[in-house]
Design a protein around this motif. Structure first.
Motif, PDB file in Angstrom:
ATOM      1  N   TYR A 536       0.852  -1.194   0.000  1.00 17.36           N
ATOM      2  CA  TYR A 536       0.000   0.000   0.000  1.00 17.36           C
ATOM      3  C   TYR A 536       0.880   1.234   0.000  1.00 17.36           C
ATOM      4  O   TYR A 536       1.990   1.261   0.517  1.00 17.36           O
ATOM      5  CB  TYR A 536      -0.965   0.002   1.187  1.00 17.36           C
ATOM      6  N   THR A 548      -3.486   3.811  -1.824  1.00 17.55           N
ATOM      7  CA  THR A 548      -3.607   2.866  -2.939  1.00 17.55           C
ATOM      8  C   THR A 548      -3.145   1.485  -2.489  1.00 17.55           C
ATOM      9  O   THR A 548      -2.050   1.344  -1.933  1.00 17.55           O
ATOM     10  CB  THR A 548      -2.761   3.328  -4.139  1.00 17.55           C
ATOM     11  N   HIS A 550      -2.134  -2.263  -3.639  1.00 14.58           N
ATOM     12  CA  HIS A 550      -1.691  -3.103  -4.760  1.00 14.58           C
ATOM     13  C   HIS A 550      -1.699  -4.563  -4.300  1.00 14.58           C
ATOM     14  O   HIS A 550      -1.100  -4.893  -3.270  1.00 14.58           O
ATOM     15  CB  HIS A 550      -0.283  -2.718  -5.213  1.00 14.58           C
ATOM     16  N   ASP A 603      -2.430  -8.797 -11.326  1.00 12.56           N
ATOM     17  CA  ASP A 603      -2.235  -7.642 -10.453  1.00 12.56           C
ATOM     18  C   ASP A 603      -3.495  -6.786 -10.446  1.00 12.56           C
ATOM     19  O   ASP A 603      -4.090  -6.515 -11.500  1.00 12.56           O
ATOM     20  CB  ASP A 603      -1.038  -6.807 -10.915  1.00 12.56           C
ATOM     21  N   THR A 605      -5.218  -3.164  -8.567  1.00 12.01           N
ATOM     22  CA  THR A 605      -4.959  -1.950  -7.799  1.00 12.01           C
ATOM     23  C   THR A 605      -6.288  -1.301  -7.436  1.00 12.01           C
ATOM     24  O   THR A 605      -7.196  -1.215  -8.275  1.00 12.01           O
ATOM     25  CB  THR A 605      -4.094  -0.964  -8.602  1.00 12.01           C
TER      26      THR A 605
END
Length: 817
Positions: A536, A548, A550, A603, A605
């Motif tokens: 983060y 954010t 991830h 991935d 986000t």
């Protein structure tokens, strides 16, 4: 001229040899596939592998074994030593099991037991060796093992320690480190700072709890490690509680280390060590059997009773037990009375329950042993529902058969429950009940396809005298693909040629095979999705701000693709005032992924907002997945991550009301208020005075401040010198995260010297009087202006003293440091 040319040529050749030698010396050793040979008295091991590797690199390993014994051997398993520098890249997740099976090698023969076996180098230049333990068995059943060690040459990592300010911590456990299932066990993790220059400070250990992990609770014994200097070692002492139902074996233990360097930079690293979980207890396991003491037998065409025992060979209880008799028919056995369905509420570990079946044997049965089948259903203490079939064997004497001179007195097994790796004995005692000697007696043992004979399963007894008995021993081992359940072993005794009064007789005994083989279990080989990693930004998530997140998801299966993946993000704990702790920004808390290929990653986000009144602590976030495999079979999975939230503290102090000037020695009264204007508690609030003043009190302790709390403060200041006197009020407190905070507020007062009185100043009768009043007084100090001034000062002093005493008594929380 020729000599000069010859001399130049010689010099050129020597220079060329020197340059080539220097270039070769720069090449790493063993840059190609290396063959390592260990030639011993009983074995010769030849290993082919690429042994010049970087940490994390995969490689193929081939091992050929030559048998120097004068008899055949069978290699049954190969294991890596614990803490080895390599691990096995296999789907089952066990990093230490290299091979389990059977590979026979004749005397002076050789075989390749591992062919391009995929392994991974998980060590470094300080841990670059590994040992293989090879277990084998001789033809007579004896077992043995030997070990052989290999070495990896480590490539220099160009990125290794390029930053001299970054500590690098390496975690490891002792080779014999283990914990016991179902209880708290001590575990030491050794941390080594392999950095050459950077010191790691304030090292904090955080366990990572993953779905399916047997480690359910981990606590740190003691405080965090203050520092580990370069090349130094320290130990984290843990207390680990493990699921009491977990199967014994090695499991990954995952954790995070948070630390700083000498310049206060924060670092977080993830580590995995493999821990041996020892479980001497097992979940409930019910076995239906008879007792040899009851001497169960039947005669064709007649009724008989069978005492049946339901034995719980496990350590934990079984409940909701139902036993159903199956396979009853007119050709074998029928119920003469009672029910074919028996139930029990509960059977504790190590105990048993008994019931009796009243049966009738069919008239046409011949002398032999016949099976009686049961369907056994129950629920274990761990919640697993079990349904399996078991059987017992009943010896029957056929109607009209001649009396046999041979008798099977006893059949027994050395183990009642066996696993595929166990070798057990079956003992048989036979007796000649006749008056004459019996010759050429054949005794055989048949364990069906589920049990493999380790020794010969047929004996020929040359002779047996009248009333003489003989005990024979057979050895069996379960087949690797044997089903879980009871397996009969049928003993048959009779004459070799079947002549005379010694017709074939038989008797059976059964063992319970605790195996995972047989038909495939639909719950096995399931593709799983996990959170491989997450991070983060910013590194400190503050309440009332955005951050954010991830995340990287991985399909752990080596061959199956998962599709139509729907994920959701949820926080169990909420705020009483504003609801969910984390709120998605410009998106929802669900997401969709088309597919993730085998061993592939995806991935994701997400921008999140943290509510302003979130408390300072780590919040548990649950990620739920619903997905399908290639055949459309649906699956669900949950993963858990933790996000620490920091709630900033907000301490305030009111303005000071002070005069700009004061006289030396005169008291100055300082009144003000202090507030907790934040949304989190403040702990151990204390205040003290610093500067050019004597103060009463010099320090005070207030305890804890809840959000919105106010405290009124009064301090009596006495200037200690003439001129500008400076001072400050200092308040110290601790936040919910244990951080010590300091709040300071300064002040200054100009201090003047106390004024002196003029000796000629009139004291009594010195003031002009109105006409006619000259004789109005008696004169002297009493009744003069100064008399009344002094009286007023005394009265004011007494009042102030009383006020201070009363206020001091009220402030029962104050103390002096």
């Amino acid at each position: 001229m020729k000599r000069r040319m010859l001399k130049r040529t010689l010099h050129f050749t020597l220079a060329l040899i020197f340059v080539m030698t220097a270039m070769l010396s720069l090449l790493p050793a063993d840059v190609a596939m290396a063959t390592t040979v260990h030639d011993r008295s009983n074995f010769k091991f030849e290993a082919d592998y690429y042994n010049y590797l970087s940490p994390g690199e995969n490689f193929n390993f081939t091992l050929t074994v030559t048998n120097k014994y004068d008899q055949k051997i069978t290699i049954t398993s190969i294991f890596l030593n614990k803490g080895a520098a390599i691990s096995v890249k296999e789907e089952n997740g066990d990093p230490y099991t290299v091979f389990i099976g059977e590979i026979g090698i004749e005397p002076d023969g050789h075989k390749t037991v591992l062919s391009d076996h995929i392994m991974q180098f998980v060590g470094n230049k300080y841990n670059n060796t590994f040992s293989l333990t090879i277990n084998y068995m001789f033809e007579n059943g004896e077992i043995g093992n030997t070990s052989v060690e290999y070495r990896i040459d480590v490539k220099e990592d160009e990125n290794f320690e390029t930053d001299p300010y970054t500590p690098i911590l390496q975690a490891s456990v002792a080779e014999n480190a283990s914990v016991t299932a179902g209880q708290f066990s001590a575990l030491n993790i050794t941390l080594k700072n392999i950095s050459g220059a950077a010191t790691a400070r304030n090292i904090t250990f955080t366990p990572v709890y993953e779905t399916g992990s047997p480690f359910i609770h981990v606590t740190v014994n003691g405080t965090s490690i203050k520092e580990i200097r370069p090349r130094a070692v320290d130990v984290i002492k843990l207390s680990v509680n493990t699921d009491k139902f977990v199967k014994p074996g090695y499991y990954p233990f995952k954790f995070k280390l948070t630390f700083t360097n000498a310049w206060g930079e924060d670092f977080t690293t993830e580590h995995i060590v493999y821990i041996n979980v020892v479980n001497n207890k097992q979940d409930a396991k019910l076995i239906v059997r008879t007792s040899s003491a009851d001497n169960v037998s039947a005669e064709a065409g007649k009724s008989f009773s069978v005492p049946v025992y339901v034995v719980n060979s496990g350590n934990y209880f079984a409940k909701d037990i139902t036993i159903t008799v199956k396979g009853l028919s007119q050709d074998t056995f029928m119920l003469s009375s009672g029910s074919s369905r028996i139930t029990f509420d509960r059977i504790n570990g190590g105990s048993n329950q008994k019931f009796t079946l009243n049966l009738l044997a069919a008239k046409g049965l011949k002398t032999a042993s016949y099976p009686l089948s049961f369907k056994v259903e129950y629920t274990t203490e761990s919640g697993e529902k079990v349904s399996e079939e078991q059987e017992i064997w009943i010896p029957v004497t056929g109607s009209g058969d001649a009396v046999n001179a041979l008798e099977i007195l006893n059949v027994g097994t050395s183990m009642s429950t066996v696993t595929p790796s166990d070798i057990f004995d079956v003992s048989v005692t036979i007796k000649n009940n006749g008056n004459t000697q019996t010759e050429q007696i054949k005794v055989s043992a048949d364990g069906t396809d589920a049990l493999l004979p380790v020794t010969q399963n047929l004996f020929i007894v040359s002779k047996l005298g009248p009333n003489e008995s003989r005990t024979l021993n057979f050895r069996f081992q379960p087949s690797p693909d044997a089903k879980r359940g009871s397996v009969p072993i049928v003993i048959k005794v009779g004459s070799v040629d079947g002549s005379g009064n010694n017709a074939m007789i038989s008797q059976a005994v059964s063992v319970f095979v605790d195996a995972e083989g047989g038909e495939s279990d639909p719950n096995k080989n399931v593709p799983k999705i996990i959170v491989e990693s997450y991070a983060y930004e910013p590194r400190q998530v503050k309440a009332g701000e955005q951050f954010t997140l991830h995340m990287s998801f991985q399909n752990t299966h080596s061959s199956k693709t998962i599709r139509n993946i729907k994920g959701s993000f949820n926080v169990e704990e909420k705020s009483n005032e504003t609801g969910n702790v984390f709120t998605p920004v410009d998106s929802s808390n669900t997401f969709f992924i088309d597919e993730i290929r085998p061993k592939g990653t995806y991935d994701w986000t997400l921008n999140l907002y943290t509510i302003p009144d979130a408390q300072s602590k780590t919040y548990t976030v649950i990620l739920s997945f619903a997905y399908e495999d290639e055949q459309g079979n649906p699956y669900t999975e949950q993963e858990i991550i933790g996000i620490p939230v920091y709630q900033p503290s907000r301490f305030e102090m009111s303005e000071f009301m002070l005069p700009s000037e004061a006289y030396m020695g005169d008291p100055i009264y300082l009144n003000f208020s202090i507030y907790n204007m934040g949304k989190t508690d403040l702990y151990n609030v204390k205040m003290y005075v610093e500067g050019d003043f004597a103060a009463d009190p010099m320090s005070s302790y207030f305890g804890n401040f809840t959000p919105g709390y106010m405290e009124w403060c009064e301090i009596n200041l006495i200037p200690m010198q003439i001129g500008v006197n400076k001072g400050k009020i200092v308040v110290e407190y601790e936040t919910t995260s244990g951080e010590l905070m300091t709040y300071e507020k300064e002040f200054a007062i100009n201090v003047l010297e106390m004024p002196s009185f003029d000796p000629g100043f009139p004291v009594d009768g010195g003031f002009p009087m109105d006409p006619g009043m000259e004789d109005g007084g008696n004169g002297g100090f009493i009744g003069s202006v100064w008399f009344y001034v002094i009286i007023g000062v005394v009265v004011v002093g007494v009042v102030v003293t009383i006020i201070l005493v009363v206020r001091k008594r009220r402030k029962n929380k104050e103390f002096e440091f």
